[in-house]
Scaffold this motif. Structure first.
Motif, short mmCIF file in Angstrom:
data_model
loop_
_atom_site.label_atom_id
_atom_site.label_comp_id
_atom_site.label_asym_id
_atom_site.label_seq_id
_atom_site.Cartn_x
_atom_site.Cartn_y
_atom_site.Cartn_z
N PHE A 96 0.81 -1.22 0.00
CA PHE A 96 0.00 0.00 0.00
C PHE A 96 0.84 1.28 0.00
CE2 PHE A 96 -3.76 -2.49 1.48
CZ PHE A 96 -4.69 -1.98 0.58
N GLN A 97 2.15 1.17 -0.25
CA GLN A 97 2.96 2.39 -0.30
C GLN A 97 2.43 3.32 -1.38
OE1 GLN A 97 7.35 2.23 0.56
NE2 GLN A 97 7.02 0.17 -0.31
N TYR A 98 2.35 4.58 -1.04
CA TYR A 98 1.94 5.65 -1.97
C TYR A 98 0.47 5.57 -2.39
CZ TYR A 98 6.99 5.57 -2.10
OH TYR A 98 8.31 5.53 -1.74
N ALA A 99 -0.31 4.68 -1.78
CA ALA A 99 -1.74 4.59 -2.10
C ALA A 99 -2.47 5.76 -1.45
CB ALA A 99 -2.32 3.28 -1.60
N SER A 100 -3.53 6.21 -2.10
CA SER A 100 -4.34 7.29 -1.53
C SER A 100 -5.17 6.73 -0.37
CB SER A 100 -5.27 7.87 -2.59
OG SER A 100 -6.28 6.92 -2.91
N PRO A 101 -5.61 7.58 0.55
CA PRO A 101 -6.49 7.10 1.63
C PRO A 101 -7.73 6.40 1.07
CG PRO A 101 -5.64 9.26 2.19
CD PRO A 101 -5.21 8.99 0.76
N GLU A 102 -8.28 6.89 -0.04
CA GLU A 102 -9.45 6.25 -0.64
C GLU A 102 -9.12 4.83 -1.12
OE1 GLU A 102 -12.57 6.80 -4.31
OE2 GLU A 102 -11.65 8.58 -3.45
N GLN A 103 -7.98 4.67 -1.78
CA GLN A 103 -7.58 3.33 -2.22
C GLN A 103 -7.43 2.40 -1.02
OE1 GLN A 103 -4.06 4.63 -4.42
NE2 GLN A 103 -4.88 3.58 -6.24
N ILE A 104 -6.80 2.89 0.02
CA ILE A 104 -6.59 2.07 1.22
C ILE A 104 -7.93 1.65 1.82
CG2 ILE A 104 -5.72 2.13 3.59
CD1 ILE A 104 -3.37 3.84 2.49
N ARG A 105 -8.89 2.55 1.85
CA ARG A 105 -10.20 2.22 2.44
C ARG A 105 -10.97 1.18 1.63
NH1 ARG A 105 -9.95 7.72 3.78
NH2 ARG A 105 -11.06 8.37 1.90
N HIS A 106 -10.72 1.10 0.31
CA HIS A 106 -11.53 0.24 -0.54
C HIS A 106 -10.83 -1.03 -1.04
CE1 HIS A 106 -13.70 4.09 -0.77
NE2 HIS A 106 -14.72 3.29 -0.68
N GLU A 107 -9.53 -1.08 -0.99
CA GLU A 107 -8.78 -2.22 -1.54
C GLU A 107 -8.34 -3.18 -0.44
OE1 GLU A 107 -8.21 -2.86 -4.71
OE2 GLU A 107 -8.19 -0.97 -5.78
N LEU A 108 -8.09 -4.40 -0.85
CA LEU A 108 -7.43 -5.42 -0.02
C LEU A 108 -6.20 -5.85 -0.81
CD1 LEU A 108 -10.49 -7.81 0.40
CD2 LEU A 108 -9.66 -6.27 2.15
N ILE A 109 -5.15 -6.23 -0.12
CA ILE A 109 -4.01 -6.83 -0.80
C ILE A 109 -3.70 -8.16 -0.12
CG2 ILE A 109 -1.62 -6.65 -1.55
CD1 ILE A 109 -1.82 -3.63 -1.38
N TYR A 110 -3.68 -9.21 -0.93
CA TYR A 110 -3.34 -10.56 -0.48
C TYR A 110 -1.91 -10.85 -0.90
CZ TYR A 110 -3.84 -15.60 0.23
OH TYR A 110 -3.69 -16.90 0.65
#
Length: 156
Positions: free
Chosen positions: A60-74
């Motif tokens: 999640f480096q450099y991700a926007s707060p919106e991306q962080i709230r909506h995405e998952l990373i496996y």
């Protein structure tokens, strides 16, 4: 054989020894990570998949707060081991579910922006990062079964 041909052969062998680096596409944002799906206690959920060394290091480096709230990373691994995660260049807190070799969550930790060195309590086969406010938070807990809907590696 002249020295430049020999140097070229040695360079080619050295590059071939780093095989994954030749085939891996470098990514700059979470939006460029491949998409996939996981099964959480049998329920299918869309996710980003970070299965290569470069993708795992991005997270999640450099991700926007919106991306962080909506995405998952496996983050799947081919073999169980202890890994270390950091939160440098990450804008929002994250939860990380540590997934053991039996594909069950062994612990969930909260990670804070700018901090370092989060490790699972024992060897893992995968990790799953998501925002504390993500709807998954209400459904996942230690003991939950988590696996890719379609394995990345042949042994999962």
């Amino acid at each position: 054989m002249n020295k430049s041909v020999l140097a070229g052969i040695i360079a080619a062998i050295a590059l071939a020894a780093c095989g994954y680096a030749l085939t891996e596409v470098p990514r700059r944002t979470v939006a460029e990570l491949p998409t996939g799906a996981i099964l959480v206690d049998g329920r299918r959920i869309a996710t980003r998949v970070a299965a290569t060394p470069g993708d795992r290091s991005l997270g999640f480096q450099y991700a926007s707060p919106e991306q962080i709230r909506h995405e998952l990373i496996y983050f799947p691994y081919q073999h169980a081991h202890i890994v270390s995660f950091h939160m440098e260049n990450v804008a929002e807190p994250l939860l990380i579910a540590w997934i053991g070799p039996d594909h069950r969550v062994i612990a969930i930790d909260q990670m804070e922006p700018g901090s370092c060195c989060y490790e699972p309590p024992s060897e893992i086969i995968a990790a799953l990062e998501f925002a504390p406010a993500h709807p998954l938070t209400a459904r996942i807990r230690p003991g939950s079964q988590v696996r890719l809907a379609r394995p990345v590696f042949g042994d999962q």
